[in-house]
Design an enzyme around this catalytic site. Sequence first.
Site, PDB file in Angstrom:
ATOM      1  N   LYS A   1      16.746  20.194 -11.371  1.00 40.11           N
ATOM      2  CA  LYS A   1      16.190  18.885 -11.702  1.00 40.11           C
ATOM      3  C   LYS A   1      16.607  18.130 -12.412  1.00 40.11           C
ATOM      4  O   LYS A   1      17.244  18.319 -13.351  1.00 40.11           O
ATOM      5  CB  LYS A   1      14.543  19.330 -12.350  1.00 40.11           C
ATOM      6  CG  LYS A   1      13.635  20.252 -11.419  1.00 40.11           C
ATOM      7  CD  LYS A   1      12.363  19.936 -11.714  1.00 40.11           C
ATOM      8  CE  LYS A   1      11.806  18.742 -11.713  1.00 40.11           C
ATOM      9  NZ  LYS A   1      10.401  18.324 -12.277  1.00 40.11           N
TER      10      LYS A   1
ATOM     11  N   GLU B   1       9.745   7.181 -17.135  1.00 40.48           N
ATOM     12  CA  GLU B   1       8.455   7.689 -17.543  1.00 40.48           C
ATOM     13  C   GLU B   1       7.820   7.370 -18.989  1.00 40.48           C
ATOM     14  O   GLU B   1       6.685   6.914 -19.115  1.00 40.48           O
ATOM     15  CB  GLU B   1       8.383   9.158 -17.316  1.00 40.48           C
ATOM     16  CG  GLU B   1       8.681   9.854 -15.948  1.00 40.48           C
ATOM     17  CD  GLU B   1       8.596  11.295 -15.954  1.00 40.48           C
ATOM     18  OE1 GLU B   1       8.894  11.967 -16.942  1.00 40.48           O
ATOM     19  OE2 GLU B   1       9.250  11.721 -14.658  1.00 40.48           O
TER      20      GLU B   1
ATOM     21  N   HIS C   1       0.852  -1.241  -0.180  1.00 41.90           N
ATOM     22  CA  HIS C   1       0.118   0.037  -0.046  1.00 41.90           C
ATOM     23  C   HIS C   1       0.760   1.351   0.029  1.00 41.90           C
ATOM     24  O   HIS C   1       0.461   2.306   0.449  1.00 41.90           O
ATOM     25  CB  HIS C   1      -0.945  -0.012   1.297  1.00 41.90           C
ATOM     26  CG  HIS C   1      -1.667  -1.164   1.383  1.00 41.90           C
ATOM     27  ND1 HIS C   1      -3.048  -1.441   0.836  1.00 41.90           N
ATOM     28  CD2 HIS C   1      -1.777  -2.308   2.010  1.00 41.90           C
ATOM     29  CE1 HIS C   1      -3.386  -2.507   1.067  1.00 41.90           C
ATOM     30  NE2 HIS C   1      -2.551  -2.955   1.688  1.00 41.90           N
TER      31      HIS C   1
ATOM     32  N   SER D   1      15.194  20.125 -16.835  1.00 41.10           N
ATOM     33  CA  SER D   1      14.106  20.946 -16.677  1.00 41.10           C
ATOM     34  C   SER D   1      14.101  22.087 -17.556  1.00 41.10           C
ATOM     35  O   SER D   1      15.531  22.745 -17.446  1.00 41.10           O
ATOM     36  CB  SER D   1      13.519  21.392 -15.506  1.00 41.10           C
ATOM     37  OG  SER D   1      12.541  22.415 -15.642  1.00 41.10           O
TER      38      SER D   1
END
Length: 470
Positions: free
Chosen positions: A294, A301, A167, A288
Site C-alpha cells: 500500500k 487525507e 455525480h 501501511s
Amino acid sequence: MSEQKGEDFTKRKLWGGRFTGSTDPLMHEFNQSLKYDKRMYAADVKGSIAFSKALLKAGIVDEKEQKELERGLKQVELEWKDGKFVVQPDDEDIHTANERRLSEIIGKDIGGKLHTGRSRNDQVATDMRIWLMEQTTEVEGFLKDLLNVMVTRAEKEVDAILPGYTHLQRAQPVRWSHHLLSHAQAFLTDLSRLRELYPRISVLPLGSAALAGNPYSLDRELLRSELGFQSIGENSMHAVADRDFVVEWLQWASLLMVHMSRLAEDLIIYSTAEFGFVTLSDAYSTGSSIMPQKKNPDSLELLRGKSGRVFGQMAGFMMSLKGIPSTYNKDLQEDKEPLFDCVDTVSAALRIAEGVIATLNIHPEKMKAALTMDMLATDIADYLVRKGVPFRETHHISGRAVALAEKTNVQISDLSLEQYKELSEHFTEDVMQVFDFETSVEKRNAIGGPARAMIQRQVEGARKRIEGKA
C-alpha cells in the site's frame, strides 16, 4: 502560597492596586494567556516603541526617556528571539511580561511611564492586528506559490485528456489542465478575498485606551504611520472590542480549506488503482503497517481532515463572541488560540499542497483508457444541431443511439451509418468524425471551455491575478 505572598503576587499585576485579597493560583492559571500569546512578543514591542514616540510628542516623556524606553524594548525583543526571556510567575500575558522586564532593564521610573494613557484593551487589539497583518502577507505568499505550481503544470500538461465527472459518473472529456485550473480558480478567488480582507485588519486601535479614548492628545496619525496601519479606529469603544477581523480571517480560512479538501478528494480518488490517473510522490505518502503493497495519500487525507478543524475553530469563536456586551470583556481572550491555530494550519496546508501538486506524476495513458465513446453522446446531439435539428430533438435521438449501442453491446462509435440513418435522416458519413476525444474538447472553444486556446487564456489570466494585475 501564603496569604501574604498571595497578596504581593496580586499587587504586582498591572491591575493589582485595586485588590487586597490574594488570587487563587488556579484562577491565575485559568486567566493567564502568556503560554500562547507570547508569540506576539515582537508585535507588542513594535506597538510599544511607537507608543513611546507618541508619548514623546505629547510631552509625557522627554527625548532621553524615549530613547531608554526604545532601548529597553529592543532588548526585551532580543531576549524573546534568543530564547533567553525568563518568565516570572506573575507574568499574566505578553503585555505584563514585557512591561515587567522593561522596568527591570531601564528602571521603574522610566519604564512605568510607558503605559500612560494606554490600556491592555487597546494594546492587545493592536498587537493582534499587527501580528495578523504580517501573517496574512506570509499566507498570501504561500497561496501564490501553490497557484503558480498549479498554473505551470496546467500549461505544460495540456495534451492529457481525461473524463470529466458529474455525480462521480463519467460525463464528458476534458483536459487535465482544465480540471486542475478549475481548482485554481477557487484558490484565485480565495486570493482576492484575502487581499480584500487586509484593509479591515489594518485598522489602528491604539490610542483608544480602555474604552473612552486617550486623555493626553496623543497623535494617532503618528501611531498609524509608525505601525503601518491603513486607517485609524474612529470609535474607541468599538476599537477595543472589535474582533470582526478575527472572525473574517477564520471564515476566509474555512472556505479556503473547503476548496483544499475538494482538491484533495479528487486527487485521492484519482490516485487509487481503480483510476490510476495520478501517483503521489513518496515524500507525501506513507505505507501501511501491515500491508506492504500500500501507498497511502496521507498528505491529502490530512488536508481534507484539517478543513473540519479550521471550520470548528471559526464556529467556536463565533459562539464565544455572540453574547458579549459592549467594549472589552475577558471572553475576547478566546480569540487568540483559534486564530493562531488556524493561521498555523492554513500555512502548513498551503505548503503541503504546493509540494503535493509540484511532485505528483500524472498518467495520460490511464486517463485516455478511462475515456469511453458514450461520453461523446452530447457531441452526437451537437452534430445534429449543426444540421439544423432542434437540440431537444437531437438530445432524444442521441439517447436512442446510446440505448441501441447498449442493446447491441457495442460502443456508439461502432454503430453503422445505416443504424444511425434509422435514428435520423440527418446523419451522413461525416457522423464518424464525431468520435474523436481531441476534436470534442477542441470544439468547446468558448470562453471557459477546455480547448487549448481557452486553457492558455486561463493560464494568462491566472498569472495576472496572482501578480495583482487583474
